[in-house]
Design an enzyme around this catalytic site. Structure first.
Site, PDB file in Angstrom:
ATOM      1  N   LYS A   1       0.828  -1.209   0.000  1.00 56.45           N
ATOM      2  CA  LYS A   1       0.000   0.000   0.000  1.00 56.45           C
ATOM      3  C   LYS A   1       0.863   1.261   0.000  1.00 56.45           C
ATOM      4  CE  LYS A   1      -3.586  -2.588   2.393  1.00 56.45           C
ATOM      5  NZ  LYS A   1      -4.188  -2.955   3.687  1.00 56.45           N
TER       6      LYS A   1
ATOM      7  N   VAL B   1      -7.441   0.863   9.364  1.00 54.14           N
ATOM      8  CA  VAL B   1      -6.850   0.069  10.445  1.00 54.14           C
ATOM      9  C   VAL B   1      -6.514  -1.288   9.849  1.00 54.14           C
ATOM     10  CG1 VAL B   1      -7.191  -0.956  12.716  1.00 54.14           C
ATOM     11  CG2 VAL B   1      -8.201   1.285  12.198  1.00 54.14           C
ATOM     12  N   GLN B   2      -5.236  -1.633   9.841  1.00 53.68           N
ATOM     13  CA  GLN B   2      -4.808  -2.910   9.270  1.00 53.68           C
ATOM     14  C   GLN B   2      -5.276  -4.058  10.163  1.00 53.68           C
ATOM     15  OE1 GLN B   2      -3.153  -3.263   6.285  1.00 53.68           O
ATOM     16  NE2 GLN B   2      -3.473  -5.467   6.524  1.00 53.68           N
TER      17      GLN B   2
ATOM     18  N   ASP C   1     -11.609   2.096   3.909  1.00 55.05           N
ATOM     19  CA  ASP C   1     -11.795   0.640   3.864  1.00 55.05           C
ATOM     20  C   ASP C   1     -13.278   0.273   3.844  1.00 55.05           C
ATOM     21  OD1 ASP C   1      -9.656  -1.015   3.510  1.00 55.05           O
ATOM     22  OD2 ASP C   1      -9.180  -1.267   5.628  1.00 55.05           O
TER      23      ASP C   1
ATOM     24  N   GLY D   1     -19.825 -16.644   0.208  1.00 58.71           N
ATOM     25  CA  GLY D   1     -19.190 -15.988   1.353  1.00 58.71           C
ATOM     26  C   GLY D   1     -20.046 -14.827   1.814  1.00 58.71           C
TER      27      GLY D   1
ATOM     28  N   GLY E   1      -6.048  -9.106  -5.611  1.00 58.87           N
ATOM     29  CA  GLY E   1      -5.141  -8.442  -4.654  1.00 58.87           C
ATOM     30  C   GLY E   1      -4.675  -7.067  -5.106  1.00 58.87           C
TER      31      GLY E   1
ATOM     32  N   THR F   1      -8.217  58.720  27.272  1.00 56.91           N
ATOM     33  CA  THR F   1      -8.830  59.294  28.471  1.00 56.91           C
ATOM     34  C   THR F   1      -8.851  58.190  29.533  1.00 56.91           C
ATOM     35  OG1 THR F   1     -11.069  58.554  27.955  1.00 56.91           O
ATOM     36  CG2 THR F   1     -10.363  60.657  26.982  1.00 56.91           C
TER      37      THR F   1
ATOM     38  N   LEU G   1     -11.256  56.721  30.501  1.00 57.49           N
ATOM     39  CA  LEU G   1     -12.337  55.802  30.146  1.00 57.49           C
ATOM     40  C   LEU G   1     -11.894  54.738  29.144  1.00 57.49           C
ATOM     41  CD1 LEU G   1     -15.207  58.431  29.678  1.00 57.49           C
ATOM     42  CD2 LEU G   1     -14.557  57.207  31.757  1.00 57.49           C
ATOM     43  N   GLY G   2     -10.734  54.946  28.512  1.00 58.78           N
ATOM     44  CA  GLY G   2     -10.312  54.035  27.450  1.00 58.78           C
ATOM     45  C   GLY G   2     -11.011  54.378  26.149  1.00 58.78           C
TER      46      GLY G   2
ATOM     47  N   SER H   1      -9.790  47.177  22.786  1.00 63.19           N
ATOM     48  CA  SER H   1     -10.263  45.785  22.850  1.00 63.19           C
ATOM     49  C   SER H   1     -11.484  45.596  21.973  1.00 63.19           C
ATOM     50  CB  SER H   1     -10.601  45.409  24.295  1.00 63.19           C
ATOM     51  OG  SER H   1      -9.470  45.520  25.123  1.00 63.19           O
TER      52      SER H   1
END
Length: 921
Positions: free
Chosen positions: A42, A85-86, A111, A158, A262, A366, A368-369, A373
Site C-alpha cells: 500500500k 486500520v490494518q 476501507d 461468502g 489483490g 482618556t 475611560l479608554g 479591545s
C-alpha cells in the site's frame, strides 16, 4: 490503468491547489509478517500515485484505549483524508475489532468497514459512502469486461463483512439478481451453475470446481489459500477458492490467484483515498477554514454588554478548535466555552507559513479608554464573519482587580465581545492563580532562606540542603547548577571543603535589596506597605514589604514572553529577587525553586481558546501590566495563531495603553524576543479623546461628560489631533503601515469624524476609517478590515528603535526623545546607581520597558496633546531579568491599585437558581 488515472488526478489537484496532497494513514497494531507485506504494498502504491502515506505502528502491547486515542487523533487531522486500520489487530490485550473499525470517522473510512458506511451501502447510498476495497475492486474488474451487470444472475459465495456481504449489496444496487451462498448451502454446485457472475470469497482452497461453472461466466476469485507443493522452495503454493485450471476452460473471464483481486484491492484503496481528498476539496479550500459564524441580531439602543453576551449561544469550544484545524489531542477542554491548547500544535505546524500580523494600539487615552479591545474584536469579526478570512484575535487575560474595581471587564463591548464575558473576566482557566502561587512561593523562599541563614551554622544548613537519605547524600540538578555558578566542579557532597560549603549554603541576601514582592489579584491599597515577620517564631526577623497586584508579577511577563516550556523554565530560573551583600544578583535558581515554579506554571503556559460573539476564534493568554511590564498577550498564542490562520490569514493582537507605551514595547521587546514581524498597525482614536488633547475639560470615570464632548467643536478637535499625528509618526518610525480606526460614538458628528479621517491621512496614515463595531459588530468594521487587508499587502520595512548593545542611558534617551517628544532625560541618584549596578551585573544589554503614565506622552498626566521639549525624570530603574528587560520608573505610580468609593462589585451578583452571574462588567 487505475493507478495511472489516479496519478493524473493527484497531479491536477496539486496544480490547482499548490502544496496540497491526498493523505492516507495506515494504523497497525503489532508486527505480523503478512500485515507488514500488505502495508508495504500500500505504501509503495501511494508513493507511485503521489499520495502522502503515513504508517503508524503501535506495539502488540497496545490497549484498546490507546488504539482509540490514536484513531481520534487521526480522525481530527485535516491532512489525513483516508484512514485504515490494518486487520487483524495483533495485540496481547483484548481489543474489540468492531469497536475499533467503528471509531474511524465515516468520511475517512476508505476501507468502508464502519457500520455507517456498511449501512449506507446496504440501503443503496453508493454516492455517499465508502465501499470496502475488495468488493469495489471486484466490481471494477467486472466493469472492465464490458458485460452489462444489470439483469444478470450473480452468485456470491461468502458472507463476510469485508467481502461477501458488501459484494452482494454492490451487485444488487447495480441491478443484478443476487444469490448469496455459504458453507451451509446444500445446493452449492447447482447455484454456481446458474451464475452469469460468480464472486467467491469462502476462504477454502479450490472449493469451486470447474465443472460447476456456467459456460461464459465471469469468475472473480477473492480467495488466498496455501496448499502443499513439494516443487516450491517453501513447500507450498498459493491458490484461490476456485479450481483455476479447470474453471478457466469454461469462464469467459477469470481472475488468477495470486495477481488478480489483490492488486485491485490496493488500487481501490488508493482510489477511495483520492475520492476522499476530492470531497475534502469540494467542502474545504486548503488554507481556508470551514467555520460556522454566528448571526447577530442587532438591537437599538444597544443593550448592556452582559445582555448581549447572554443573548449569544456560543459554539461548543471543541467545535471551534476543530474548525481552526486543531487536533483533538491538542485541545484540553475546560467546560463548553473555553479550552487550553497544547504547545504540541506549534511543533506540528512548524513548517506552515505564518499569516499576516496586525497590532491594535491607540492614541493617548482618556481614563475611560478608547475601545482598543472592542476594535480588536470588531476587526476580527469583520475579517472572519464578513470577509471570510482565516483570522485569530490574541488578547490579554484581564485581572480581577479592575474587574471588581471601577474599570470593569476587558472582553470588548457592545456587539464586539469575547464570550462568555463572565468566564473571560473572572477565573478563566486559573492562569493568574497559578502565577499568584508561583510568585508567592518565591517570596516565601526568599524570607525563609534569610531566616535559616541567620539562625543556623554552615554545617547545619548543608545537612538540611543536602540531606542524607538512606545513608546517601546527593546533589539535585539545580544544586549542581549552583555549584557550577560558584566555580565548583565537584559532584560528591562529601568532597566539598569548609570554604566551598560556606559559599554553597550562604546566599547572604541583603534585605535592603529585595525587589521581589508578594502578589494578590485584588485591588487592596492597604497592602501597598506592610511589615512581615511579626510572629514570635520568626525570632525578631521582620522587615517592611508590600503586595503588588498579580498581573504586575515578573512571572506574568515571563509567561507572556516565553516561546515554549523549556524557555519559560530558563526565564523563571533567571529571575533576580535581590542582591547579596557582595553586590551579586540572587536568582530564583540560586534559591532552588526553578523546578517548582515550572511545575506550578506547566498548565498556564498553554494558551486559552475562546470565541467572539460572531464565532471567530480568540486566544486569551497572559496579561502583563503595560507600565512596569510590556503590556502584550503571549508570544506563544501569537505563534500558534499565525500558523493556524495560514499564509493568507490574519492574527490581530492588542498592545496595552497608547502607542507610546504598549506599541513601542510590542515592537522593541515582544517582537525582538519572538522574532515575529508585524505587517500593519491599527491605531484607535476617538473624537472624545482628541477633544481632551485639544484642551477639553477633565474626563473622569463615573462622571457625565461635559458639553464640550457632546457638542460639535471642530476647533478643539483639530487642536487635539496633534496627539494623533504624533502617535502615527511613532508607528511609522518602526517601518510599519498605519491604519487609523476612528471609533465612533453616538455623540460624534459627521463633520467631526470626517475631520479626524482627513487629518490622520495628512499625518501619514495609510488609511483612516470610521468604525461602528460597538453598535454593529463585525459589520461596523468591514471598511476597517478592508483597509487592513490593503495595508498588509504593502511592504513592511520593520526595524527596532534601538540596538540593545547601546548603554542603558542611551536606550532610555532614544525612547524619551523619539517616542515621547522629550528634549532629554534626567536620572535621579537612585536611578544612576541602578544603571551602574545592572551594567556591572551583566544586565546592561537588556531592552528597556518604560514605566510611565498612560495618560500623557510625557511623565505628567496633565500634559495633553503632543508636548515637546520637556525633561523626562527617571526616579529609579528595576530589572526583570527573567522576563528580559529593565524598567525605568518615570514619575510616580502604584503596582497595587486601590478600590474606588463605589467599586463595580456592588453591581455583581449570582442568581442562585440559574447559576448565572448578573451585574456589570
Amino acid at each position: 490503468q487505475v493507478r495511472e488515472r489516479l496519478k493524473k488526478q493527484v497531479a491536477e489537484m496539486k496544480e490547482k491547489f499548490p502544496g496540497f496532497k491526498p493523505g492516507l494513514a495506515i494504523l497497525q497494531v503489532g508486527n505480523r509478517d503478512d500485515s507488514n507485506l500488505y502495508i508495504n504494498m500500500k505504501l509503495k502504491a501511494a508513493a507511485e500515485i503521489g499520495i502522502s502515506a503515513n504508517h503508524i505502528k503501535l506495539p502488540n502491547t497496545a490497549t484498546e484505549a490507546e488504539v482509540l486515542k490514536c484513531i481520534a487523533s487521526l480522525n481530527g487531522d485535516p491532512a489525513v483524508h483516508g484512514f485504515i486500520v490494518q486487520l487483524p489487530l495483533d495485540s496481547d490485550k483484548p481489543i474489540n475489532t468492531e469497536k475499533i473499525t467503528n471509531a474511524v470517522a465515516p468520511e475517512k473510512d476508505v476501507d468502508g468497514l464502519s457500520s455507517i458506511n456498511a449501512g449506507k451501502l446496504s440501503r443503496g447510498d453508493l454516492g455517499d459512502c465508502f465501499i470496502p476495497c475488495t468488493p469495489k475492486g471486484c466490481m471494477e474488474l467486472i466493469r472492465q469486461t464490458g458485460i452489462q451487470v444489470a439483469g444478470k444472475r450473480a452468485v456470491v459465495i461468502g458472507r463476510s463483512k469485508i467481502v461477501g456481504a458488501p459484494m452482494h449489496d454492490l451487485l444488487l444496487w447495480n441491478h443484478a439478481t443476487v444469490t448469496t451462498c455459504h458453507s451451509k448451502t446444500s445446493t452449492l454446485a447447482e447455484e454456481v451453475g446458474k451464475a452469469d457472475i460468480l464472486v467467491v470469497a469462502a476462504g477454502k482452497a479450490e472449493m469451486v470446481k470447474g465443472e460447476w461453472i456456467k459456460p461464459g461466466a465471469i469468475v472473480i476469485d477473492c480467495g488466498i489459500n496455501h496448499v502443499p507443493d513439494s516443487t516450491k522452495a517453501s513447500g507450498k503454493r498459493v491458490v484461490g477458492d476456485v479450481a483455476y485450471d479447470t474453471a478457466k476452460e469454461k469462464a469467459s473471464y477469470i481472475t488468477p490467484v495470486p495477481g488478480g483481486v489483490g492488486p485491485m484491492t490496493v488500487a481501490m484503496l488508493m482510489q477511495s483515498t483520492v475520492e476522499s481528498a476530492q470531497r475534502f476539496l469540494e467542502k474545504f479550500q486548503p488554507g481556508k477554514w470551514n467555520i460556522q459564524y454566528n448571526q447577530l441580531t442587532l438591537k437599538m439602543p444597544v443593550p448592556s454588554d452582559i445582555e448581549i453576551s447572554r443573548s449569544c449561544i456560543p459554539k461548543p469550544i471543541g467545535q471551534v478548535a476543530k474548525e481552526v484545524g486543531l487536533l483533538p489531542e491538542e485541545v484540553e477542554l475546560y467546560g463548553q466555552t473555553k479550552a487550553k491548547v497544547h504547545l504540541s500544535a506549534l511543533k506540528r505546524l512548524k513548517n506552515q507559513p505564518d499569516g499576516k500580523y496586525v497590532v491594535v494600539t491607540g492614541i493617548t487615552p482618556t481614563p475611560l479608554g478608547e475601545g482598543k479591545s472592542t476594535t480588536t474584536i470588531g476587526l476580527v469579526q469583520a475579517l472572519g464573519a464578513h470577509l471570510h478570512q482565516n483570522v485569530f484575535a490574541c488578547v490579554r487575560q484581564p485581572s480581577q482587580g479592575p474587574t471588581f474595581g471601577i474599570k470593569g471587564g476587558a472582553a470588548g463591548g457592545g456587539y464586539s465581545q469575547v464570550v462568555p464575558m463572565e468566564e473571560f473576566n473572572l477565573h478563566l482557566t486559573g492562569d493568574i492563580h497559578a502565577i499568584t502561587a508561583a510568585n508567592n512561593l518565591v517570596a516565601a523562599a526568599v524570607d525563609t532562606r534569610i531566616f535559616h541563614e541567620l539562625t543556623q551554622n554552615d554545617q547545619a544548613l548543608y545537612n538540611r540542603l543536602v540531606p542524607s537519605i538512606n545513608g546517601v547524600r546527593k546533589f539535585s540538578e539545580i544544586q549542581i547548577r549552583r555549584l557550577q555558578k560558584l566555580g565548583i566542579s565537584k559532584t560528591d557532597p562529601t568532597a566539598l571543603t569548609k570554604e566551598e560549603v560556606n559559599l554553597f549554603v550562604r546566599l547572604d541576601i541583603d534585605p535592603a535589596t529585595i525587589t521581589w514582592q508578594r502578589v494578590l489579584d485584588t485591588n487592596d491599597r492597604f497592602l501597598r506597605r506592610i511589615t512581615i515577620g511579626q510572629s514570635p517564631t520568626e525570632k525578631g526577623f521582620s522587615r517592611t514589604a508590600q503586595f503588588d497586584i498579580t498581573v504586575s508579577s515578573e512571572i506574568m511577563a515571563v509567561l507572556a514572553l516565553s516561546d515554549g516550556l523549556d524557555d519559560m523554565k530558563k526565564r523563571l530560573g533567571r529571575m533576580v529577587v535581590a542582591s547579596s551583600k557582595r553586590g551579586e544578583p540572587i536568582t530564583t535558581d540560586d534559591l532552588g525553586v526553578t523546578g517548582a515554579l515550572a511545575v506550578l506554571m506547566k498548565d498556564a503556559v498553554k494558551p486559552n481558546l475562546m470565541q467572539t460573539l460572531e464565532g471567530t476564534p480568540v486566544f486569551v493568554h497572559a496579561g502583563p501590566f503595560a507600565n512596569i511590564a510590556h503590556g502584550n498577550s503571549s508570544v506563544l498564542a501569537d505563534k500558534i495563531a499565525l500558523k493556524l490562520v495560514g499564509k493568507e490569514g490574519f492574527v490581530v493582537t492588542e498592545a496595552g495603553f497608547g502607542a507610546d507605551i504598549g506599541m513601542e514595547k510590542f515592537f522593541n521587546i515582544k517582537c525582538r524576543y519572538s522574532g515575529l514581524r508585524p505587517n500593519v498597525v491599527v491605531l484607535v482614536a476617538t473624537v472624545r479623546a482628541l477633544k481632551m488633547h485639544g484642551g477639553g475639560p477633565t474626563v473622569t470615570a463615573g462622571v457625565p461628560l461635559p458639553k464640550e464632548y457632546t457638542e460639535e467643536n471642530l476647533q478643539l478637535l483639530a487642536k487635539g489631533c496633534s496627539n494623533l499625528s504624533k502617535q502615527i509618526q511613532n508607528a511609522r518610525m518602526f517601518g510599519v503601515p498605519v491604519v487609523v480606526a476612528v471609533n465612533a460614538f453616538k455623540t460624534d458628528t459627521e463633520a467631526e469624524l470626517a475631520l479626524v479621517v482627513q487629518l490622520a491621512k495628512e499625518a501619514g496614515a495609510f488609511d483612516a476609517v470610521e468604525c461602528t463595531h460597538w453598535a454593529e459588530g463585525g459589520k461596523g468594521a468591514v471598511a476597517l478590515a478592508q483597509a487592513v487587508q490593503r495595508a498588509s499587502q504593502t511592504p513592511s520595512n520593520f526595524r527596532f528603535l534601538y540596538n540593545v548593545e547601546l548603554p542603558v542611558i542611551d536606550k532610555i534617551r532614544l525612547i524619551a526623545q523619539q517616542i515621547y517628544g522629550a528634549s532629554d532625560v534626567e536620572l535621579l541618584p537612585e536611578a544612576q546607581e541602578k544603571v551602574a549596578l545592572y551594567t556591572k551585573q551583566g544586565f546592561g544589554n537588556l531592552p528597556i520597558c518604560m514605566a510611565k503614565t498612560h495618560l500623557s506622552l510625557s511623565h505628567d498626566p496633565e500634559q495633553k496633546g503632543a508636548p515637546m521639549g520637556f525633561i523626562l525624570p527617571i526616579r529609579d530603574i528595576r530589572a526583570s531579568v527573567g522576563a528580559g528587560f529593565l524598567y525605568p520608573l518615570v514619575g510616580t505610580m502604584s503596582t497595587m491599585p486601590g478600590l474606588p468609593t463605589r467599586p463595580c462589585f456592588y453591581d455583581i451578583d449570582l442568581d442562585p437558581l440559574s447559576g448565572e452571574v448578573n451585574g456589570l462588567f
